[in-house]
Design an enzyme around this catalytic site. Sequence first.
Site, mmCIF file in Angstrom:
data_model
loop_
_atom_site.group_PDB
_atom_site.id
_atom_site.type_symbol
_atom_site.label_atom_id
_atom_site.label_comp_id
_atom_site.label_asym_id
_atom_site.label_seq_id
_atom_site.Cartn_x
_atom_site.Cartn_y
_atom_site.Cartn_z
ATOM 1 C CG ASN A 16 145.368 27.551 55.525
ATOM 2 O OD1 ASN A 16 145.625 28.699 55.850
ATOM 3 N ND2 ASN A 16 146.186 26.528 55.788
ATOM 4 C CE LYS A 54 147.578 25.871 32.746
ATOM 5 N NZ LYS A 54 147.307 27.084 31.954
ATOM 6 C CB ILE A 79 154.552 20.661 63.021
ATOM 7 C CG1 ILE A 79 154.824 20.603 61.510
ATOM 8 C CG2 ILE A 79 155.663 21.414 63.742
ATOM 9 C CD1 ILE A 79 154.818 21.962 60.839
ATOM 10 C CG PHE A 138 146.652 29.267 67.933
ATOM 11 C CD1 PHE A 138 145.782 30.338 67.867
ATOM 12 C CD2 PHE A 138 147.863 29.427 68.592
ATOM 13 C CE1 PHE A 138 146.110 31.550 68.440
ATOM 14 C CE2 PHE A 138 148.205 30.626 69.174
ATOM 15 C CZ PHE A 138 147.328 31.704 69.101
#
Length: 397
Positions: free
Chosen positions: A208, A287, A305, A321
């Site tokens: 992110n 890959k 968590i 948060f």
Amino acid sequence: MRGKRIVLGVTGGIAAYKAASICSQLSQQGADVRVIMTQAATQFVTKMTFQALSRHEVYSDVFDEHDPSVIAHIDLADHADLFVVAPATAHTIAKLAYGLADDMLTSAMLATRAPVVIAPAMNVHMYQHPTVQKNIETLKARGYRFVEPGEGQLACGYVGKGRMAEPEVIVDVARDVLMREKDLHGVRLLVTGGPTVEPIDPVRYVTNRSSGKMGYAIAEAAVRRGADVTLVSGPTHLDPPAGVTTVQVTSAEEMYREVLDRFEAHDIVIKAAAVADYRPAHYAGHKMKKNDSSLVLEFVRTPDILAELGKRKSDQFLVGFAAETNDVEQHAIHKLKQKNLDLIVANDVSKPGAGFDVDTNVVSIYSRDGLVKELPKMDKRAVADALLDEIKGIRDG
């Protein structure tokens, strides 16, 4: 204040004579005072006055270097526990707001990480000017502490707000700031920051946009205020804060293990990291080659968590948060209650200055009773201190 190094900046206003009293009071209370005068300030008070009161050399010229082993303005910046600028003219306030460094004082202040107290002094109309007020708000957002000027007869003949606060008031504020700087002494604080990275194959991953700046700002503020700080960080480009025990992790699973292993040993846990909610179900050992068809990846949930910490907590103060793009308050309070948090810090990341990878944030702090404090757009370091203030106030009861 015994043993604290305070840098007193004196700028070119008639109130410069009052700065001599500030210097004297700080010195008498045990502070090690170093004085920087602008060239304009020396037109009102001599350097000899402050040299006699501080028992140290007075600095005014950024090119006047007496000790070849150090660069003076950097040495002052590095070793200061506090900067006090009194009086602070409109001109100096503007230079600080715009990050200019064209003299000894502004160069040192641009380099320091110490807290700053500013006592403005100027004509009432200058003080009320929109540009001056905007510059003051800019510096407040960065965490600078202002001592409001008083009202009364000004040197220019006007009556109004603009006279510098009395030296005793400024010294009291300086003492309060220094006391806050160690108000978390003995507290064990765990903070998480940054993103997590979930690999797809040896060359690809999902992540992110978190930069880690908020978590790192909290860790830095907490250690400055005397806490014993551990930072569990996902991959960032930031340097670990000095004095902080930093644990580097990559994936959500790694962060889960490291945080849970340390949870019981800490008093306050602030989870500011942006942990991936999902990871690829299968990792390709080689890959993955592209072809003409579309690619479908299956994702599975990562460990939650914060929810696990909420289940396990006993005496720990737990803060989460919530980065949202809509219905911020509703989502934040739901998350707080669902995960058994004490506080949650919510922000709308779609707002300018509140998203990822910027130096500012716009947050609201909620408890189970609702809104605790709504903060304007502020530097993340100022947000960190405001959050720590709220946590300390609640814990101290």
